[in-house]
Structure formats: C-alpha cells, structure tokens
Design a protein around this motif. Sequence first.
Motif, PDB file in Angstrom:
ATOM      1  N   HIS A   1     -33.036  23.217  18.412  1.00  0.00           N
ATOM      2  CA  HIS A   1     -33.580  24.082  19.458  1.00  0.00           C
ATOM      3  C   HIS A   1     -32.411  24.875  20.038  1.00  0.00           C
ATOM      4  O   HIS A   1     -31.535  24.317  20.688  1.00  0.00           O
ATOM      5  CB  HIS A   1     -34.277  23.235  20.537  1.00  0.00           C
ATOM      6  N   GLU A   2     -32.369  26.154  19.722  1.00  0.00           N
ATOM      7  CA  GLU A   2     -31.234  26.996  20.113  1.00  0.00           C
ATOM      8  C   GLU A   2     -31.691  28.152  20.998  1.00  0.00           C
ATOM      9  O   GLU A   2     -32.832  28.591  20.908  1.00  0.00           O
ATOM     10  CB  GLU A   2     -30.565  27.591  18.855  1.00  0.00           C
ATOM     11  N   VAL A   3     -30.753  28.629  21.808  1.00  0.00           N
ATOM     12  CA  VAL A   3     -31.006  29.819  22.615  1.00  0.00           C
ATOM     13  C   VAL A   3     -30.102  30.937  22.119  1.00  0.00           C
ATOM     14  O   VAL A   3     -28.887  30.758  22.029  1.00  0.00           O
ATOM     15  CB  VAL A   3     -30.692  29.575  24.106  1.00  0.00           C
ATOM     16  N   ILE A   4     -30.702  32.045  21.770  1.00  0.00           N
ATOM     17  CA  ILE A   4     -29.929  33.233  21.428  1.00  0.00           C
ATOM     18  C   ILE A   4     -29.821  34.055  22.715  1.00  0.00           C
ATOM     19  O   ILE A   4     -30.844  34.466  23.272  1.00  0.00           O
ATOM     20  CB  ILE A   4     -30.635  34.053  20.329  1.00  0.00           C
ATOM     21  N   ILE A   5     -28.607  34.249  23.197  1.00  0.00           N
ATOM     22  CA  ILE A   5     -28.418  35.098  24.374  1.00  0.00           C
ATOM     23  C   ILE A   5     -28.282  36.517  23.818  1.00  0.00           C
ATOM     24  O   ILE A   5     -27.326  36.830  23.119  1.00  0.00           O
ATOM     25  CB  ILE A   5     -27.190  34.653  25.197  1.00  0.00           C
ATOM     26  N   ASP A   6     -29.297  37.332  24.106  1.00  0.00           N
ATOM     27  CA  ASP A   6     -29.439  38.606  23.401  1.00  0.00           C
ATOM     28  C   ASP A   6     -28.347  39.614  23.721  1.00  0.00           C
ATOM     29  O   ASP A   6     -28.079  40.510  22.928  1.00  0.00           O
ATOM     30  CB  ASP A   6     -30.793  39.257  23.752  1.00  0.00           C
ATOM     31  N   MET A   7     -27.745  39.494  24.898  1.00  0.00           N
ATOM     32  CA  MET A   7     -26.721  40.467  25.312  1.00  0.00           C
ATOM     33  C   MET A   7     -25.935  39.898  26.488  1.00  0.00           C
ATOM     34  O   MET A   7     -26.408  38.993  27.170  1.00  0.00           O
ATOM     35  CB  MET A   7     -27.379  41.791  25.709  1.00  0.00           C
ATOM     36  N   PRO A   8     -24.717  40.430  26.730  1.00  0.00           N
ATOM     37  CA  PRO A   8     -23.908  39.904  27.841  1.00  0.00           C
ATOM     38  C   PRO A   8     -24.431  40.317  29.216  1.00  0.00           C
ATOM     39  O   PRO A   8     -24.131  39.662  30.205  1.00  0.00           O
ATOM     40  CB  PRO A   8     -22.519  40.510  27.605  1.00  0.00           C
ATOM     41  N   HIS A   9     -25.216  41.422  29.252  1.00  0.00           N
ATOM     42  CA  HIS A   9     -25.652  41.959  30.551  1.00  0.00           C
ATOM     43  C   HIS A   9     -26.974  41.348  30.981  1.00  0.00           C
ATOM     44  O   HIS A   9     -27.835  41.061  30.163  1.00  0.00           O
ATOM     45  CB  HIS A   9     -25.813  43.478  30.477  1.00  0.00           C
TER      46      HIS A   9
ATOM     47  N   TRP B   1     -29.528  41.895  18.171  1.00  0.00           N
ATOM     48  CA  TRP B   1     -30.552  40.852  18.373  1.00  0.00           C
ATOM     49  C   TRP B   1     -31.143  40.418  17.021  1.00  0.00           C
ATOM     50  O   TRP B   1     -31.173  39.229  16.682  1.00  0.00           O
ATOM     51  CB  TRP B   1     -31.632  41.430  19.302  1.00  0.00           C
ATOM     52  N   LEU B   2     -31.555  41.417  16.222  1.00  0.00           N
ATOM     53  CA  LEU B   2     -32.125  41.117  14.906  1.00  0.00           C
ATOM     54  C   LEU B   2     -31.078  40.479  13.987  1.00  0.00           C
ATOM     55  O   LEU B   2     -31.358  39.524  13.257  1.00  0.00           O
ATOM     56  CB  LEU B   2     -32.664  42.403  14.261  1.00  0.00           C
ATOM     57  N   TYR B   3     -29.854  40.982  14.055  1.00  0.00           N
ATOM     58  CA  TYR B   3     -28.759  40.488  13.219  1.00  0.00           C
ATOM     59  C   TYR B   3     -28.490  39.001  13.513  1.00  0.00           C
ATOM     60  O   TYR B   3     -28.285  38.201  12.615  1.00  0.00           O
ATOM     61  CB  TYR B   3     -27.511  41.325  13.525  1.00  0.00           C
ATOM     62  N   THR B   4     -28.526  38.647  14.810  1.00  0.00           N
ATOM     63  CA  THR B   4     -28.249  37.270  15.207  1.00  0.00           C
ATOM     64  C   THR B   4     -29.375  36.341  14.752  1.00  0.00           C
ATOM     65  O   THR B   4     -29.116  35.242  14.252  1.00  0.00           O
ATOM     66  CB  THR B   4     -28.049  37.201  16.739  1.00  0.00           C
TER      67      THR B   4
ATOM     68  N   GLN C   1     -35.771  31.474  32.180  1.00  0.00           N
ATOM     69  CA  GLN C   1     -34.527  32.191  32.468  1.00  0.00           C
ATOM     70  C   GLN C   1     -34.839  33.675  32.439  1.00  0.00           C
ATOM     71  O   GLN C   1     -35.562  34.132  31.556  1.00  0.00           O
ATOM     72  CB  GLN C   1     -33.487  31.908  31.374  1.00  0.00           C
ATOM     73  N   GLN C   2     -34.250  34.427  33.373  1.00  0.00           N
ATOM     74  CA  GLN C   2     -34.487  35.869  33.375  1.00  0.00           C
ATOM     75  C   GLN C   2     -33.633  36.599  32.344  1.00  0.00           C
ATOM     76  O   GLN C   2     -34.076  37.552  31.727  1.00  0.00           O
ATOM     77  CB  GLN C   2     -34.139  36.442  34.751  1.00  0.00           C
ATOM     78  N   HIS C   3     -32.396  36.157  32.205  1.00  0.00           N
ATOM     79  CA  HIS C   3     -31.439  36.843  31.328  1.00  0.00           C
ATOM     80  C   HIS C   3     -32.042  36.984  29.927  1.00  0.00           C
ATOM     81  O   HIS C   3     -32.617  36.041  29.409  1.00  0.00           O
ATOM     82  CB  HIS C   3     -30.138  36.036  31.267  1.00  0.00           C
ATOM     83  N   PRO C   4     -31.901  38.181  29.301  1.00  0.00           N
ATOM     84  CA  PRO C   4     -32.524  38.383  27.990  1.00  0.00           C
ATOM     85  C   PRO C   4     -32.096  37.314  26.974  1.00  0.00           C
ATOM     86  O   PRO C   4     -30.905  37.170  26.697  1.00  0.00           O
ATOM     87  CB  PRO C   4     -32.005  39.756  27.548  1.00  0.00           C
ATOM     88  N   HIS C   5     -33.061  36.596  26.470  1.00  0.00           N
ATOM     89  CA  HIS C   5     -32.749  35.541  25.500  1.00  0.00           C
ATOM     90  C   HIS C   5     -33.939  35.305  24.569  1.00  0.00           C
ATOM     91  O   HIS C   5     -35.060  35.688  24.881  1.00  0.00           O
ATOM     92  CB  HIS C   5     -32.388  34.233  26.219  1.00  0.00           C
ATOM     93  N   THR C   6     -33.652  34.683  23.454  1.00  0.00           N
ATOM     94  CA  THR C   6     -34.657  34.384  22.432  1.00  0.00           C
ATOM     95  C   THR C   6     -34.470  32.920  22.062  1.00  0.00           C
ATOM     96  O   THR C   6     -33.356  32.417  22.153  1.00  0.00           O
ATOM     97  CB  THR C   6     -34.410  35.296  21.202  1.00  0.00           C
ATOM     98  N   GLN C   7     -35.542  32.249  21.676  1.00  0.00           N
ATOM     99  CA  GLN C   7     -35.390  30.846  21.304  1.00  0.00           C
ATOM    100  C   GLN C   7     -35.696  30.630  19.835  1.00  0.00           C
ATOM    101  O   GLN C   7     -36.468  31.370  19.234  1.00  0.00           O
ATOM    102  CB  GLN C   7     -36.304  29.962  22.140  1.00  0.00           C
TER     103      GLN C   7
END
Length: 344
Positions: free
Chosen positions: A103-111, A127-130, A161-167
């Motif tokens: 179960h991983e979290v991809i943090i889509d961007m630093p901002h 995002w797609l690349y990751t 979480q609000q910060h842009p992320h993908t699971q």
Amino acid sequence: MSEIRYDPILDEYSVIAPERLHRPDCYAPAEKKRRKKIRECPFCEGHESMTPPEIFAIRENDPDTPGWKTRVVPNLYKAVKIEAPWSMHERGVYRVWDGFGAHEVIIDMPHHRLRMDEWSEEEYFNWLYTMRARLNDLRNDIRLLYIGLFKNHGHYGAATQQHPHTQLIALPAPPLGSLRQIRHARSFFREHGRSLFDALLASEREEGDRIVAESPGFTALSPYASGFAFETAIYSKKRVSDLGGLSDSDLHELARLTKRVIAALYIQLGDFDFNITLNTPPLQKNFATEEFFDDIPDIWHLGIRIVPRLFRLGGFELGSGMQINPVAPEEAASLLRESIEEMR
Ligand SMILES: [Zn+2]
C-alpha cells in the motif's frame, strides 16, 4: 424518460434518470473550506522527514530531501503490508488471506496545489510516469497478482489528505469485479473476433455524441451507461493493456489529453470532488488468472476513469451495486466538448 443502460466494459447496469436532477441537492456539491494546512502537511516539499523513507522519486539528488518532482512512500495507515506472510486459509465456508500486499502513496507533486486544473502538462506526465514506474517494479514480485491505482480527491471522494496524491494497493488475489470484467471481455472477443474496446470505440465514433476529446492514441468519452454524473473514461485506442505498455511519448500524449478533459470538468463542475481509477488487469499468471492471462493483450485496453462525486450514495446504490445518474452522458459530453473548444 429514464433508461436502464448496460456498460459492457464494467459488465454493469446503471439507471440514467435526468428527471431526478430537479431534486434540491443536485448540482450543489457543498462549498467546503479547503484550508491550506501547509505547515503540517507531510507531503509538502521540505517535510520529507514526516513520511517513511521514500521507495521511488523523480529527482536527481539524495532521497528524502527537497528537490523532487514526485515521491512514493509506504502508506502509514496501510490496508495491507508486504511484511505479512503470503498465505491463504480456508475456514469452513470462508476463505482468508493474511494481510499481505503493498500500500503506497504517490505524492503527485511537491506543491500543495489543490485543484487538478492548475497542474501543468509536465506535472500530468510526471504523475503518469510515476504510476508506470511503480507498476513495472511491483510486477516483478510474483506474489502480487493485482494492482489498484486510484486517486481520492475531496471529502466526497473519500480523501483524508488534501495534498495531491494517488494510492496504490497491490494484492495477492484479484478483486472479483476485475476478474468478472476481464472474463466478460474475453467472451466478447471469442464471440466477435475483436476486442470489446475496439468495438466500443468504433461504435462511439459512429454515434459521436458521447465523445469528449480525442488524440491519435486515446479517446475520452462519457460512458454510455455512466453511473455518475459527468463520469469520463479515457481509453487507449492501441493494443495496450496497462501503463507498462506506454512509451514516454505515449505518456506525453495521454498527459495532454487528460489535462484537457480534467480542465473541462472543472469548468463545468467548479471545484468538485472526484475519484480517478485505472483499469489495471491482473499482473501474474496463476490458478486464479491462467484461463485468460495470455489473452489479456488481445482483450483489454488501458483505461482511466474520472468519476465526479457530486452526490452521496444512497441505499439503493449500496444494496444493488447499481448507480442512478441524473445527467445523461450525451448531455455531459456535449458540455465538456464545448469547454474544450473554448480552451483553444
Ligand atoms: Zn502539502
């Protein structure tokens, strides 16, 4: 008039009921205050020490320091974990797997950028690349049969979480819904001699009124039996069954199209909540998948589904697994096409 429509890809029905739109709560996703708690956000750049050590990142410097474009970390509140034993037990009529998986979290961007229509094309590409990098890495673990990639955005999208992320959740057993869809796609292929996706895209092109946007390799459309208002799917036209089959230039093309589609959704829906899912087929051949595994390249095409969560689910939806959608997909597609035209 309402219609009960069948989605051949999801192998599921939904009720298209435009008259329900006049209910009082429709089209009014609660105006929530999205407070920016950047100081406490564990996913913002500079806060790398607030997450477990990273598994992957797009960066040219040391891990777990600022200076990255995307980061992938283990989910702190894991649904499953890779350290658990890989074993299944039968208990009478029940079957249970130990909680093995990833179960991983991809943090889509630093901002801490809360609206996806503000992402640049490069940010969509990263995002797609990751996601592709994680899929290709986890594919090497033969114990993991299935990978779910999804994005929860906003309160109604079940985001915590609000910060842009993908699971990403990788499991030793494939979800039955995914198995059912693939078996269904295979029986279509056997019966008609071509893939369900090719047939569906050909018929959508012929009718035209549900197509939102196209690029040489991808088509964005409002699915005929959309369960949710303004639901949008992007399918690969080519014989590519998951992200692993896309080149960097395909990813750029998909990034460009996805950005346009999501921007059009924001124009129509305002700052809306949503889920995004990828239709990843099973990754390994074993007893659960051997009947169709070798056919996957013929029968399955990569798809991204963007599902706006404008209304809460009711008892009917929960009990039946069937959705009632108050916006006809043809209407949604026409509005989205207009918005995309205006962007030019
Ligand atoms: Zn943040």
